[in-house]
Scaffold this motif. Structure first.
Motif, PDB file in Angstrom:
ATOM      1  N   ASP A 127       0.809  -1.224   0.000  1.00 51.79           N
ATOM      2  CA  ASP A 127       0.000   0.000   0.000  1.00 51.79           C
ATOM      3  C   ASP A 127       0.841   1.272   0.000  1.00 51.79           C
ATOM      4  O   ASP A 127       0.375   2.319  -0.432  1.00 51.79           O
ATOM      5  N   VAL A 128       2.054   1.202   0.520  1.00 52.53           N
ATOM      6  CA  VAL A 128       2.954   2.357   0.503  1.00 52.53           C
ATOM      7  C   VAL A 128       4.319   1.910   0.016  1.00 52.53           C
ATOM      8  O   VAL A 128       4.671   0.729   0.087  1.00 52.53           O
ATOM      9  N   ALA A 129       5.105   2.899  -0.464  1.00 49.35           N
ATOM     10  CA  ALA A 129       6.424   2.606  -1.010  1.00 49.35           C
ATOM     11  C   ALA A 129       7.388   3.702  -0.583  1.00 49.35           C
ATOM     12  O   ALA A 129       6.976   4.808  -0.208  1.00 49.35           O
ATOM     13  N   PRO A 130       8.690   3.423  -0.624  1.00 44.48           N
ATOM     14  CA  PRO A 130       9.664   4.461  -0.306  1.00 44.48           C
ATOM     15  C   PRO A 130       9.434   5.724  -1.130  1.00 44.48           C
ATOM     16  O   PRO A 130       9.167   5.655  -2.330  1.00 44.48           O
ATOM     17  N   GLY A 131       9.488   6.874  -0.435  1.00 44.02           N
ATOM     18  CA  GLY A 131       9.243   8.156  -1.086  1.00 44.02           C
ATOM     19  C   GLY A 131       7.843   8.689  -0.893  1.00 44.02           C
ATOM     20  O   GLY A 131       7.587   9.870  -1.152  1.00 44.02           O
ATOM     21  N   ASP A 132       6.906   7.851  -0.421  1.00 43.55           N
ATOM     22  CA  ASP A 132       5.532   8.308  -0.204  1.00 43.55           C
ATOM     23  C   ASP A 132       5.459   9.236   1.009  1.00 43.55           C
ATOM     24  O   ASP A 132       6.051   8.946   2.062  1.00 43.55           O
ATOM     25  N   PHE A 133       4.722  10.335   0.857  1.00 42.27           N
ATOM     26  CA  PHE A 133       4.440  11.222   1.987  1.00 42.27           C
ATOM     27  C   PHE A 133       3.223  10.675   2.717  1.00 42.27           C
ATOM     28  O   PHE A 133       2.161  10.458   2.104  1.00 42.27           O
ATOM     29  N   VAL A 134       3.356  10.430   4.012  1.00 44.83           N
ATOM     30  CA  VAL A 134       2.297   9.744   4.756  1.00 44.83           C
ATOM     31  C   VAL A 134       1.993  10.452   6.076  1.00 44.83           C
ATOM     32  O   VAL A 134       2.840  11.141   6.650  1.00 44.83           O
TER      33      VAL A 134
END
Length: 365
Positions: free
Chosen positions: A78-85
């Motif tokens: 659902d998320v990957a490196p670089g995603d703003f969360v």
């Protein structure tokens, strides 16, 4: 490879917090390491320091946070490196009876990261840390369950966005999700701290026609007007129940939100609502508190008495939507950021919060 970063640790009950070197392990299956950009100072962090949550010291404090995913473990999609969360403290399981009934915001088996962060240096080196609400974000980096990361628009201010991780979401959700405030409704909010202010903003966002803010501090009442309150009541000088009724044609408000969580404020909320109206408890009581109400009044007044836990939010649904409203200028999250501080400013931020001088101090990393 495990990393060493700075983080704010509460070493023991009532002891001042201190900045320590902490060890953040590589993410395991279902986990993520997040580079924290901003984290709000919440009353819950102070409760942890005071031993009001549990005694699993030492705690790694901080939980209202936004940042960028640095790395993820096996099985994370659902998320990957670089995603703003934005980080949340309720990663839903998808398998419990609430989730299977299509009500994941009530998930009964939320989870956190399996691995533990530890103290990295000194006599306590190697001691496992308990992250506040499973997050521990008063740190340059933190390890969480990947489900605790919700991807949002990266153009949002981290200081403002992170506040959705706890208090602001609790207040907005108390009005919108739990209270089901609708267009034209009358709403009263008792208690204008961060959660109560967010409930005021949520009532305005939902289209309430009359929003009555109640507090003991005129400074807070003044600020509540900037966030959408149409009327204010100072509970030191006025009878809250009679004042709310007086502002609602003698009937009481359609929805009354108790953002304090004390027996006396709950009774005010109960009697300040209209017949068949709704009471929402979002303020957190302490274990010794007891409530006494005539059962006949509970029956005779009808309506609904609800508790709102984390604003009955579903982060994957609510965080992106609220950030979109923020970006459109329809939800002023920046108004909740009273000041920005560094990691070594937590104790002073606690003092300012206790004195009612700030809505939120936000640590910038």
């Amino acid at each position: 490879m495990a990393q060493q970063v700075r983080g704010v640790v509460a070493p023991g009950k009532g002891q001042p917090v201190r900045v320590e070197t902490i060890v953040v392990p590589d993410p395991g299956p279902g986990e993520a390491v997040v580079q924290v950009q901003a984290c709000g100072v919440c009353h819950t962090d102070l409760h942890y320091r005071e031993g009001g949550i549990n005694d699993d010291f030492p705690f790694l404090l901080g939980h209202e946070a936004a940042g960028v995913v640095e790395s993820v473990g096996d099985g994370v999609t659902d998320v990957a490196p670089g995603d703003f969360v934005i980080l949340n403290w309720r990663a839903v399981c998808g398998q419990c009876r609430a989730c299977k009934r299509g009500r994941p915001w009530y998930c009964f088996a939320t989870h956190n990261a399996t691995q533990k962060m530890t103290i990295g240096e000194g006599p306590a080196a190697g001691v496992e840390l308990t992250p506040a609400l499973g997050i521990g974000a008063f740190a340059e980096k933190t390890l969480v369950a990947a489900g605790q990361c919700t991807k949002v628009d990266p153009t949002a201010s981290p200081a403002a966005a992170g506040l959705l991780g706890c208090g602001v979401m609790a207040g907005l959700g108390a009005a919108i999700n739990t209270g089901n405030v609708g267009r034209g409704d009358s709403v009263a909010v008792i208690g204008c701290g961060g959660v109560g202010m967010a409930a005021v903003a949520g009532a305005q966002l939902a289209g309430a026609a009359k929003i009555i803010a109640v507090d003991l501090d005129d400074r807070k009442l003044k600020q509540a007007r900037t966030l959408g309150a149409t009327h204010t009541i100072n509970g030191r000088t006025a009878d809250v129940v009679e004042s709310v009724r007086g502002l609602t044609d003698g009937n009481g408000a359609d929805v009354v939100i108790d953002a304090v969580g004390r027996p006396e404020t709950y009774q005010q909320a109960f009697y300040a609502r209209d017949l068949a109206g709704t009471v929402v408890l979002v303020g957190v009581p302490t274990p010794e508190m007891k409530l006494e109400l005539p059962l006949l009044d509970v029956f005779g007044r009808g309506g609904a008495l609800k508790s709102s836990w984390y604003g009955d939010c579903l982060p994957s649904r609510d965080f992106p939507m609220l950030i979109d409203l923020y970006r459109q200028g329809r939800l002023d999250l920046d108004a909740f950021v009273s000041e920005t501080i560094e990691l070594d400013g937590i104790e002073e931020a606690f003092a300012k919060m206790h004195r009612g001088e700030v809505l939120r101090s936000v640590v910038i990393l």
